[in-house]
Write a protein that holds these residues in place. Structure first.
Motif, PDB file in Angstrom:
ATOM      1  N   MET A  14       5.428 -12.179 -22.447  1.00  0.00           N
ATOM      2  CA  MET A  14       5.571 -12.456 -20.988  1.00  0.00           C
ATOM      3  C   MET A  14       6.617 -13.390 -20.577  1.00  0.00           C
ATOM      4  O   MET A  14       7.090 -13.491 -19.716  1.00  0.00           O
ATOM      5  CB  MET A  14       4.240 -13.020 -20.795  1.00  0.00           C
ATOM      6  CG  MET A  14       3.036 -12.105 -21.092  1.00  0.00           C
ATOM      7  SD  MET A  14       1.496 -12.814 -20.424  1.00  0.00           S
ATOM      8  CE  MET A  14       1.375 -14.403 -20.612  1.00  0.00           C
ATOM      9  N   VAL A 112      -2.076 -22.994 -21.976  1.00  0.00           N
ATOM     10  CA  VAL A 112      -2.529 -22.006 -21.163  1.00  0.00           C
ATOM     11  C   VAL A 112      -3.759 -22.600 -20.486  1.00  0.00           C
ATOM     12  O   VAL A 112      -4.721 -22.907 -21.099  1.00  0.00           O
ATOM     13  CB  VAL A 112      -2.731 -20.771 -21.988  1.00  0.00           C
ATOM     14  CG1 VAL A 112      -3.757 -19.609 -21.127  1.00  0.00           C
ATOM     15  CG2 VAL A 112      -1.960 -20.160 -22.609  1.00  0.00           C
ATOM     16  N   TYR A 114      -7.082 -21.466 -18.639  1.00  0.00           N
ATOM     17  CA  TYR A 114      -7.834 -20.151 -18.186  1.00  0.00           C
ATOM     18  C   TYR A 114      -8.978 -20.665 -17.208  1.00  0.00           C
ATOM     19  O   TYR A 114      -8.990 -20.847 -16.194  1.00  0.00           O
ATOM     20  CB  TYR A 114      -8.054 -19.748 -19.515  1.00  0.00           C
ATOM     21  CG  TYR A 114      -9.052 -18.409 -19.529  1.00  0.00           C
ATOM     22  CD1 TYR A 114      -9.082 -17.519 -18.782  1.00  0.00           C
ATOM     23  CD2 TYR A 114      -9.974 -18.160 -20.464  1.00  0.00           C
ATOM     24  CE1 TYR A 114      -9.817 -16.211 -18.715  1.00  0.00           C
ATOM     25  CE2 TYR A 114     -10.642 -17.066 -20.612  1.00  0.00           C
ATOM     26  CZ  TYR A 114     -10.710 -16.035 -19.711  1.00  0.00           C
ATOM     27  OH  TYR A 114     -11.509 -14.991 -19.714  1.00  0.00           O
ATOM     28  N   VAL A 141       1.128 -21.896 -18.742  1.00  0.00           N
ATOM     29  CA  VAL A 141       0.791 -20.631 -18.266  1.00  0.00           C
ATOM     30  C   VAL A 141      -0.624 -20.934 -17.513  1.00  0.00           C
ATOM     31  O   VAL A 141      -1.556 -21.232 -18.070  1.00  0.00           O
ATOM     32  CB  VAL A 141       0.721 -19.608 -19.133  1.00  0.00           C
ATOM     33  CG1 VAL A 141       0.043 -18.223 -18.627  1.00  0.00           C
ATOM     34  CG2 VAL A 141       1.906 -19.394 -19.871  1.00  0.00           C
ATOM     35  N   ARG A 143      -3.342 -18.500 -16.042  1.00  0.00           N
ATOM     36  CA  ARG A 143      -3.867 -17.088 -16.198  1.00  0.00           C
ATOM     37  C   ARG A 143      -5.150 -16.688 -15.022  1.00  0.00           C
ATOM     38  O   ARG A 143      -5.519 -15.854 -14.965  1.00  0.00           O
ATOM     39  CB  ARG A 143      -4.005 -16.665 -17.575  1.00  0.00           C
ATOM     40  CG  ARG A 143      -5.129 -17.382 -18.108  1.00  0.00           C
ATOM     41  CD  ARG A 143      -5.494 -16.876 -19.358  1.00  0.00           C
ATOM     42  NE  ARG A 143      -6.153 -15.786 -19.262  1.00  0.00           N
ATOM     43  CZ  ARG A 143      -6.815 -15.096 -20.015  1.00  0.00           C
ATOM     44  NH1 ARG A 143      -6.990 -15.331 -21.406  1.00  0.00           N
ATOM     45  NH2 ARG A 143      -7.472 -13.658 -19.880  1.00  0.00           N
ATOM     46  N   THR A 161      -3.942 -12.235 -15.355  1.00  0.00           N
ATOM     47  CA  THR A 161      -4.534 -11.572 -16.426  1.00  0.00           C
ATOM     48  C   THR A 161      -5.835 -10.861 -16.332  1.00  0.00           C
ATOM     49  O   THR A 161      -6.458 -11.315 -15.165  1.00  0.00           O
ATOM     50  CB  THR A 161      -4.355 -12.256 -17.615  1.00  0.00           C
ATOM     51  OG1 THR A 161      -5.577 -13.520 -17.305  1.00  0.00           O
ATOM     52  CG2 THR A 161      -3.058 -12.901 -18.118  1.00  0.00           C
ATOM     53  N   ASP A 165      -8.059 -10.255 -21.640  1.00  0.00           N
ATOM     54  CA  ASP A 165      -6.681 -10.351 -22.209  1.00  0.00           C
ATOM     55  C   ASP A 165      -7.072 -11.659 -23.019  1.00  0.00           C
ATOM     56  O   ASP A 165      -7.782 -12.602 -22.472  1.00  0.00           O
ATOM     57  CB  ASP A 165      -5.619 -10.592 -21.101  1.00  0.00           C
ATOM     58  CG  ASP A 165      -5.303  -8.920 -20.568  1.00  0.00           C
ATOM     59  OD1 ASP A 165      -5.755  -7.852 -21.588  1.00  0.00           O
ATOM     60  OD2 ASP A 165      -4.883  -8.984 -19.770  1.00  0.00           O
ATOM     61  N   VAL A 167      -3.986 -14.810 -24.018  1.00  0.00           N
ATOM     62  CA  VAL A 167      -2.509 -15.281 -23.902  1.00  0.00           C
ATOM     63  C   VAL A 167      -2.257 -16.228 -25.169  1.00  0.00           C
ATOM     64  O   VAL A 167      -3.041 -17.134 -25.488  1.00  0.00           O
ATOM     65  CB  VAL A 167      -2.248 -15.872 -22.682  1.00  0.00           C
ATOM     66  CG1 VAL A 167      -1.002 -16.382 -22.592  1.00  0.00           C
ATOM     67  CG2 VAL A 167      -2.777 -15.103 -21.436  1.00  0.00           C
ATOM     68  N   VAL A 180       5.869 -16.419 -25.360  1.00  0.00           N
ATOM     69  CA  VAL A 180       4.303 -16.315 -24.812  1.00  0.00           C
ATOM     70  C   VAL A 180       3.857 -14.851 -24.876  1.00  0.00           C
ATOM     71  O   VAL A 180       4.837 -14.069 -24.069  1.00  0.00           O
ATOM     72  CB  VAL A 180       3.939 -17.041 -23.284  1.00  0.00           C
ATOM     73  CG1 VAL A 180       2.570 -16.850 -22.926  1.00  0.00           C
ATOM     74  CG2 VAL A 180       4.170 -18.492 -23.674  1.00  0.00           C
ATOM     75  N   TYR A 181       2.999 -14.399 -25.265  1.00  0.00           N
ATOM     76  CA  TYR A 181       2.474 -12.981 -25.370  1.00  0.00           C
ATOM     77  C   TYR A 181       1.038 -13.020 -24.520  1.00  0.00           C
ATOM     78  O   TYR A 181       0.007 -13.811 -24.974  1.00  0.00           O
ATOM     79  CB  TYR A 181       2.384 -12.757 -26.810  1.00  0.00           C
ATOM     80  CG  TYR A 181       3.606 -12.806 -27.678  1.00  0.00           C
ATOM     81  CD1 TYR A 181       4.379 -11.768 -27.657  1.00  0.00           C
ATOM     82  CD2 TYR A 181       3.822 -14.232 -28.296  1.00  0.00           C
ATOM     83  CE1 TYR A 181       5.524 -11.966 -28.195  1.00  0.00           C
ATOM     84  CE2 TYR A 181       5.059 -14.116 -29.098  1.00  0.00           C
ATOM     85  CZ  TYR A 181       5.877 -12.813 -29.214  1.00  0.00           C
ATOM     86  OH  TYR A 181       7.085 -13.095 -29.650  1.00  0.00           O
ATOM     87  N   LEU A 182       0.821 -11.547 -24.019  1.00  0.00           N
ATOM     88  CA  LEU A 182      -0.262 -11.017 -23.647  1.00  0.00           C
ATOM     89  C   LEU A 182      -0.940  -9.989 -24.688  1.00  0.00           C
ATOM     90  O   LEU A 182       0.040  -9.054 -25.125  1.00  0.00           O
ATOM     91  CB  LEU A 182      -0.031 -10.525 -22.345  1.00  0.00           C
ATOM     92  CG  LEU A 182      -0.990  -9.680 -21.554  1.00  0.00           C
ATOM     93  CD1 LEU A 182      -2.320 -10.865 -20.991  1.00  0.00           C
ATOM     94  CD2 LEU A 182      -0.820  -8.820 -20.465  1.00  0.00           C
TER      95      LEU A 182
END
Length: 189
Positions: A14, A112, A114, A141, A143, A161, A165, A167, A180-182
Motif C-alpha cells: 500500500m 496503524v 484501527y 496509516v 485504516r 480497509t 484485513d 495492515v 506498508v502492506y494490506l
C-alpha cells in the motif's frame, strides 16, 4: 550489504519506501507548524512500529530545527483491555520516558490506527508517569473502524480497509525494505 527479508507474495503493498519517507517529513513539518515552541515537545513511540516511526520523526525534526527533542518508548502490554482474554501470556517490553512527562507536549506515535484501543492503553500508560500539557496522535496509516472516540492529529495516509484485513508495517530496522502492506484474511468478522 545484506538483502532485505521478503514478505509473502499475497501481501499487497500500500505504501512504498518513498511514500513512507514523504509521510514522515510531512507529519514532522505539521507537528512543528502546530506550535512553534518546541521546548516542551517530546516524541513517544508505541512499541514496536510506533517506536521506529517516532524515532524517524524525531530525527526529521532534528534535521529541520537543529534541535534533538526528547524521545521515549511506551509498552502498552499491561494496559490492554484484552489482557487475560487470550490463551497466551503477554510479552512485556521496555517503557522508557527519559524526560519530564508533566507539562510536556507529547506526540504519541503509532504505525496503524484501527479500533483505538491501543491508543487508549498508551494514554493510560503515559498518565502513570505524569500529566502532560497535551498529547497529540501521529499515525502512519489510519485504516478506520474505530471502536473508541479517538482521532489522529497527524496522519500519513488514510487507507480504507475491511475489518477482516490486516495492515502490516515492515521497515529496514526489522531487516525489510520499508513498506506498508494490506493482508487479506477471510470475510468480515
Amino acid at each position: 550489504m545484506t538483502q532485505p527479508k521478503h514478505v509473502p507474495r499475497e501481501w499487497k503493498e500500500m505504501l512504498d519506501t518513498e511514500t513512507i519517507s514523504r509521510c514522515i517529513s510531512r507529519m514532522s513539518y505539521e507537528i512543528l507548524e502546530q506550535e512553534g515552541d518546541i521546548s516542551r515537545l517530546a516524541i513517544v513511540g508505541i512499541k514496536t512500529g510506533g517506536e521506529v516511526l517516532g524515532k524517524r520523526i524525531q530525527q526529521r525534526i532534528q534535521q529541520i530545527e537543529g534541535t534533538l527533542v526528547p524521545f521515549g518508548v511506551i509498552d502498552i502490554t499491561l494496559y490492554r483491555d484484552d489482557i487475560g482474554v487470550s490463551e497466551t501470556y503477554p510479552t512485556i517490553k521496555d517503557t522508557d520516558l527519559p524526560f519530564r512527562v508533566t507539562g510536556s507536549r507529547i506526540i504519541l506515535v503509532d504505525d496503524v490506527l484501527y479500533t483505538g484501543r491501543t491508543i487508549r492503553a498508551a494514554l493510560d500508560a503515559i498518565m502513570d508517569f505524569g500529566r502532560p500539557q497535551t498529547v497529540e496522535l501521529a499515525v502512519l496509516v489510519d485504516r478506520g473502524h474505530r471502536e473508541l472516540p479517538i482521532r489522529p492529529d497527524f496522519v500519513g495516509k488514510n487507507v480504507p480497509t475491511s475489518k477482516s484485513d490486516m495492515v502490516r508495517l515492515r521497515v529496514s530496522e526489522m531487516g525489510y525494505q520499508d513498506a506498508v502492506y494490506l493482508v487479506h484474511r477471510g470475510g468480515d468478522r
